[in-house]
Design a protein around this motif. Structure first.
Motif, PDB file in Angstrom:
ATOM      1  N   GLY A  69      -6.304  -9.623   1.573  1.00 16.67           N
ATOM      2  CA  GLY A  69      -7.422 -10.145   2.348  1.00 16.67           C
ATOM      3  C   GLY A  69      -7.026 -10.705   3.692  1.00 16.67           C
ATOM      4  N   ILE A  70      -6.101 -10.043   4.374  1.00 14.24           N
ATOM      5  CA  ILE A  70      -5.592 -10.529   5.660  1.00 14.24           C
ATOM      6  C   ILE A  70      -5.473  -9.365   6.640  1.00 14.24           C
ATOM      7  CG2 ILE A  70      -3.716 -11.730   6.860  1.00 14.24           C
ATOM      8  CD1 ILE A  70      -2.816 -12.787   4.123  1.00 14.24           C
ATOM      9  N   THR A  71      -5.819  -9.625   7.904  1.00 12.62           N
ATOM     10  CA  THR A  71      -5.511  -8.736   9.020  1.00 12.62           C
ATOM     11  C   THR A  71      -5.021  -9.611  10.175  1.00 12.62           C
ATOM     12  OG1 THR A  71      -7.086  -6.990   8.453  1.00 12.62           O
ATOM     13  CG2 THR A  71      -6.496  -7.180  10.768  1.00 12.62           C
TER      14      THR A  71
ATOM     15  N   THR B 184      -3.052  -4.252  10.676  1.00 13.86           N
ATOM     16  CA  THR B 184      -3.903  -4.028   9.518  1.00 13.86           C
ATOM     17  C   THR B 184      -3.058  -3.445   8.392  1.00 13.86           C
ATOM     18  OG1 THR B 184      -4.503  -1.732   9.996  1.00 13.86           O
ATOM     19  CG2 THR B 184      -5.752  -3.445  11.154  1.00 13.86           C
ATOM     20  N   VAL B 185      -3.685  -3.193   7.278  1.00 12.97           N
ATOM     21  CA  VAL B 185      -2.957  -2.604   6.152  1.00 12.97           C
ATOM     22  C   VAL B 185      -2.350  -1.250   6.524  1.00 12.97           C
ATOM     23  CG1 VAL B 185      -4.988  -1.455   5.184  1.00 12.97           C
ATOM     24  CG2 VAL B 185      -3.099  -2.121   3.670  1.00 12.97           C
ATOM     25  N   LEU B 186      -2.937  -0.552   7.499  1.00 15.82           N
ATOM     26  CA  LEU B 186      -2.405   0.751   7.896  1.00 15.82           C
ATOM     27  C   LEU B 186      -1.075   0.621   8.622  1.00 15.82           C
ATOM     28  CD1 LEU B 186      -5.685   2.478   9.127  1.00 15.82           C
ATOM     29  CD2 LEU B 186      -4.525   2.739   6.918  1.00 15.82           C
ATOM     30  N   GLU B 187      -0.909  -0.463   9.389  1.00 16.82           N
ATOM     31  CA  GLU B 187       0.356  -0.694  10.080  1.00 16.82           C
ATOM     32  C   GLU B 187       1.307  -1.572   9.253  1.00 16.82           C
ATOM     33  OE1 GLU B 187      -2.939   0.099  12.801  1.00 16.82           O
ATOM     34  OE2 GLU B 187      -2.607  -1.719  11.605  1.00 16.82           O
ATOM     35  N   TYR B 188       0.745  -2.353   8.367  1.00 13.15           N
ATOM     36  CA  TYR B 188       1.489  -3.371   7.631  1.00 13.15           C
ATOM     37  C   TYR B 188       1.060  -3.295   6.163  1.00 13.15           C
ATOM     38  CZ  TYR B 188       3.459  -8.172   7.166  1.00 13.15           C
ATOM     39  OH  TYR B 188       4.192  -9.280   6.836  1.00 13.15           O
ATOM     40  N   PRO B 189       1.563  -2.308   5.414  1.00 16.46           N
ATOM     41  CA  PRO B 189       1.069  -2.039   4.068  1.00 16.46           C
ATOM     42  C   PRO B 189       1.171  -3.209   3.095  1.00 16.46           C
ATOM     43  CG  PRO B 189       2.327  -0.167   4.880  1.00 16.46           C
ATOM     44  CD  PRO B 189       2.522  -1.276   5.866  1.00 16.46           C
ATOM     45  N   ALA B 190       2.042  -4.192   3.361  1.00 14.31           N
ATOM     46  CA  ALA B 190       2.164  -5.333   2.456  1.00 14.31           C
ATOM     47  C   ALA B 190       0.903  -6.191   2.428  1.00 14.31           C
ATOM     48  CB  ALA B 190       3.362  -6.199   2.854  1.00 14.31           C
ATOM     49  N   LEU B 191       0.021  -6.019   3.403  1.00 10.38           N
ATOM     50  CA  LEU B 191      -1.232  -6.779   3.420  1.00 10.38           C
ATOM     51  C   LEU B 191      -2.228  -6.282   2.379  1.00 10.38           C
ATOM     52  CD1 LEU B 191      -1.929  -7.153   7.264  1.00 10.38           C
ATOM     53  CD2 LEU B 191      -0.753  -8.737   5.735  1.00 10.38           C
ATOM     54  N   ASN B 192      -1.980  -5.130   1.803  1.00 11.75           N
ATOM     55  CA  ASN B 192      -2.923  -4.531   0.866  1.00 11.75           C
ATOM     56  C   ASN B 192      -3.312  -5.514  -0.237  1.00 11.75           C
ATOM     57  OD1 ASN B 192      -4.425  -2.230  -0.047  1.00 11.75           O
ATOM     58  ND2 ASN B 192      -2.904  -1.924  -1.658  1.00 11.75           N
TER      59      ASN B 192
ATOM     60  N   ALA C 115       0.820  -1.218   0.000  1.00  9.63           N
ATOM     61  CA  ALA C 115       0.000   0.000   0.000  1.00  9.63           C
ATOM     62  C   ALA C 115       0.848   1.259   0.000  1.00  9.63           C
ATOM     63  CB  ALA C 115      -0.920  -0.001   1.216  1.00  9.63           C
ATOM     64  N   ASP C 116       0.451   2.202  -0.821  1.00 13.13           N
ATOM     65  CA  ASP C 116       1.016   3.553  -0.792  1.00 13.13           C
ATOM     66  C   ASP C 116       0.102   4.387   0.101  1.00 13.13           C
ATOM     67  OD1 ASP C 116       1.925   6.110  -1.182  1.00 13.13           O
ATOM     68  OD2 ASP C 116       1.903   6.017  -3.372  1.00 13.13           O
ATOM     69  N   LEU C 117       0.568   4.673   1.322  1.00 13.14           N
ATOM     70  CA  LEU C 117      -0.259   5.373   2.308  1.00 13.14           C
ATOM     71  C   LEU C 117      -0.076   6.885   2.273  1.00 13.14           C
ATOM     72  CD1 LEU C 117       0.258   2.988   5.378  1.00 13.14           C
ATOM     73  CD2 LEU C 117      -1.533   2.916   3.641  1.00 13.14           C
ATOM     74  N   SER C 118       0.664   7.388   1.314  1.00 11.16           N
ATOM     75  CA  SER C 118       0.899   8.830   1.257  1.00 11.16           C
ATOM     76  C   SER C 118      -0.407   9.568   0.964  1.00 11.16           C
ATOM     77  CB  SER C 118       1.934   9.158   0.181  1.00 11.16           C
ATOM     78  OG  SER C 118       1.472   8.758  -1.098  1.00 11.16           O
TER      79      SER C 118
END
Length: 211
Positions: free
Chosen positions: A84-86, A73-81, A24-27
């Protein structure tokens, strides 16, 4: 070009639809879609797939129930984007409780890393399925069911939980019922409460952390 229904091999080779990962690109400037846009593949490293936050125990004293969830979650662990995993680490002090809650968009498994945890869920036909788990045991909560955890051992406990959505939702029953501005008359009748002061006492007793 080899066709696969409406898709084609060229689409996959161009990395448009068939990426094996999408860190994930969280910028703030990244466009928002269903999930998060992908980080430029050229800037992805092996470190993107490593998550170390679960090395540290959560502070159980701050929640009001002597249990603490650490989220991956994807917010803490962007590779999950898009995968379908948390993940969640749950830390429990003695007697610690994770209040009854639901995940409307995901099923969940709980793996006991340490200690003894009593846990269960309420099925859609109102049946409680619950067991006392020991280290190494796994329990599953079907999608959308109300479930809970409590440490019933003589020392701290830890569990590692996985959910099959990067956005599973987290709805705490007490907060939904008591802190969502449902009219007092509805709650008094539904719960068999005859005096508004009883309702006020219940509302004031809900641990704010789990909101």
């Amino acid at each position: 070009m080899v066709s696969f229904g409406i898709f084609s091999l060229s689409v996959c080779l161009n990395h448009i639809l068939c990426n094996d990962f999408c860190v994930a690109d969280l910028s703030p400037s990244a466009p928002r879609v269903n999930g998060f846009p992908c980080k430029d593949r050229a800037n992805v490293t092996s470190k993107d797939f490593l998550f170390t936050d679960f090395r540290t125990a959560g502070n159980v004293s701050v929640t009001g129930t002597n249990a603490y969830p650490s989220f991956g979650t994807v917010l803490e662990y962007p590779a999950l984007n898009t995968l379908g995993i948390t993940h969640v680490r749950l830390d429990f002090g003695i007697g610690g409780v994770v209040p009854p809650h639901t995940h409307p968009f995901a099923s969940e498994t709980l793996f006991v890393v340490k200690g003894s945890i009593y846990t269960g869920f309420i099925s859609f036909d109102g049946v409680l399925y619950a067991e006392t788990l020991q280290q190494g045991d796994i329990y599953i909560f079907p999608k959308g069911t109300l479930h809970f955890q409590i440490n019933v051992g003589t020392g701290p406990a830890i569990s590692f939980n996985s959910l099959n959505s990067q956005a599973p939702g987290f709805l705490v029953a007490a907060n939904q019922l008591l802190l969502s501005n449902i009219p007092a008359a509805v709650l008094e009748s539904s719960l068999g409460i005859s005096k508004a002061k009883d309702l006020n006492l219940l509302e004031a007793s809900v641990p704010p952390f789990w909101g």
